[in-house]
Motif scaffolding. Structure first.
Motif, short mmCIF file in Angstrom:
data_model
loop_
_atom_site.label_atom_id
_atom_site.label_comp_id
_atom_site.label_asym_id
_atom_site.label_seq_id
_atom_site.Cartn_x
_atom_site.Cartn_y
_atom_site.Cartn_z
N GLU A 1 -64.35 45.95 69.52
CA GLU A 1 -62.87 45.93 69.57
C GLU A 1 -62.29 46.69 68.37
OE1 GLU A 1 -62.24 41.79 72.09
OE2 GLU A 1 -62.52 41.69 69.93
N TYR B 1 -55.45 47.18 65.37
CA TYR B 1 -54.31 48.03 65.77
C TYR B 1 -53.41 48.33 64.57
CZ TYR B 1 -50.27 49.45 68.64
OH TYR B 1 -49.22 50.13 69.21
N ILE C 1 -54.49 52.74 72.07
CA ILE C 1 -54.88 51.52 72.78
C ILE C 1 -54.76 50.33 71.82
CG2 ILE C 1 -56.49 52.64 74.38
CD1 ILE C 1 -58.80 51.52 72.58
N ASN C 2 -54.69 49.15 72.39
CA ASN C 2 -54.83 47.93 71.58
C ASN C 2 -55.89 47.03 72.22
OD1 ASN C 2 -53.05 47.43 73.77
ND2 ASN C 2 -52.29 45.60 72.78
N ARG C 3 -56.61 46.31 71.37
CA ARG C 3 -57.60 45.31 71.80
C ARG C 3 -57.38 44.11 70.90
NH1 ARG C 3 -58.05 48.31 75.32
NH2 ARG C 3 -59.75 49.65 75.97
N ASP C 4 -56.37 43.28 71.26
CA ASP C 4 -55.91 42.23 70.35
C ASP C 4 -56.85 41.03 70.32
OD1 ASP C 4 -53.83 43.99 70.22
OD2 ASP C 4 -52.35 42.65 71.15
N SER D 1 -63.24 50.69 68.85
CA SER D 1 -62.58 51.44 69.93
C SER D 1 -61.13 51.75 69.56
CB SER D 1 -62.66 50.68 71.26
OG SER D 1 -62.06 49.42 71.13
N VAL D 2 -60.45 50.81 68.89
CA VAL D 2 -59.05 51.03 68.52
C VAL D 2 -58.95 52.08 67.41
CG1 VAL D 2 -57.00 49.93 67.50
CG2 VAL D 2 -58.26 48.80 69.35
N GLN E 1 -53.72 41.53 65.53
CA GLN E 1 -53.77 42.99 65.66
C GLN E 1 -54.32 43.66 64.39
OE1 GLN E 1 -49.77 44.17 67.14
NE2 GLN E 1 -50.80 44.46 69.10
#
Ligand code: NAP
Length: 256
Positions: free
Chosen positions: A114, A163, A101-104, A117-118, A160
């Protein structure tokens, strides 16, 4: 899906593969490619309904597949999948750690949630699955582990931090696992896609995406999930026995 695109010929008859994040995008394409090559494919993601479509596509192409709904961040879920797969098919040859996943967000605004979770999904999920899968692979003295990282793991990308840190971490993990598992005939490699046509890139504003492709991608186009899946198929094959600890960029020259 992608029947008009060039494919390599690989025979994985009798082999068993797990693909995480198999319900859409790159994972769906990889699961289909492995299934068409003859592997029995365990398709993993959280949403059981969406996994059904991948399983049905593999079956429609003459392959064998089953859905194993699972959250890759939960150790008990992951152990349950490995037990169920090895009970059903009595072996495990190939693991593709693709769920991600990504959470930018720019660093100053990035929340702890954020970040966590990544890292949990992309890094811890890979750790849990590789650890659990290595047991049957070690017993069999054979295995192929392929970790789906990203070119941002080498290049970084504003917005990111979470990420790109997770994807760079996947590359370090890949190299370490290659060293730990090599003597058991288990290879561990990573594939680093660049800009590929999926929901992830579809969520980017099209003018920014088009400009990036024009300015930075020598191939002057997005890649396709099928093209990434072909690289995974090769690394998953017995023919790739002497490649381990490598990260292969599939990026049209973006990082050349
Ligand atoms: P996607 O379309 O968003 O699909 C992600 C997949 O991961 C889904 O099947 C999703 O299913 C699953 N997933 C997410 N969180 C999960 C969890 N906790 N447990 C189990 N499954 C989970 O992503 P994609 O674009 O195909 O990307 C696939 C991989 O390639 C990712 O690792 C991504 O970072 C990497 N990548 C993609 C690109 C690109 O251009 N698309 C470029 C470089 C790298 P559920 O939501 O149902 O769980």
């Amino acid at each position: 899906m992608a029947d008009d695109q060039p494919s390599i010929q690989v025979d994985l008859s009798g082999q068993v593969a797990i693909v995480t994040g198999a319900s859409r995008g790159l994972g769906e394409s990889m699961a289909l490619a492995l299934g068409k090559a003859g592997a029995k494919v365990a398709c993993v993601a959280r949403n059981a309904e969406k996994l059904k479509a991948t399983v049905e596509a593999i079956q429609a192409a003459g392959g064998e597949a089953e859905a194993f709904p699972c959250d890759v961040t939960k150790g008990s879920d992951v152990d349950g999948v490995i037990d169920a797969v090895t009970e059903k098919w009595e072996r495990l040859d190939i693991l593709v750690n693709n769920a991600g996943i990504n959470r930018d967000m720019l660093l100053m605004k990035m929340t702890e949630e954020e970040w966590d979770s990544v890292i949990e999904t992309n890094l811890k999920g890979m750790f849990l699955f590789t650890k659990a899968a290595s047991r049957p692979m070690m017993q069999n003295r054979y295995g192929r582990v392929i970790n789906i990282t990203s070119v941002v793991g080498f290049m970084g990308n504003p917005g990111q931090a979470n990420y790109s840190a997770s994807k760079a971490g996947m590359i370090g993990f890949t190299r370490t696992m290659a060293r730990e598992l090599g003597k058991r005939k288990i290879t561990v490699n990573a594939v680093a896609p660049g800009l590929i046509e999926t929901d992830m890139t579809g969520a980017m504003p099209s003018e920014i995406l088009n400009e990036m492709v024009k300015q930075r991608v020598p191939a002057r186009r997005l890649g396709t999930p099928h093209e990434v899946a072909q690289a995974v198929l090769y690394l998953a094959s017995p023919a790739a026995a002497y490649i381990t600890g490598h990260t292969l960029a599939i990026d049209g020259g973006l990082t050349a």
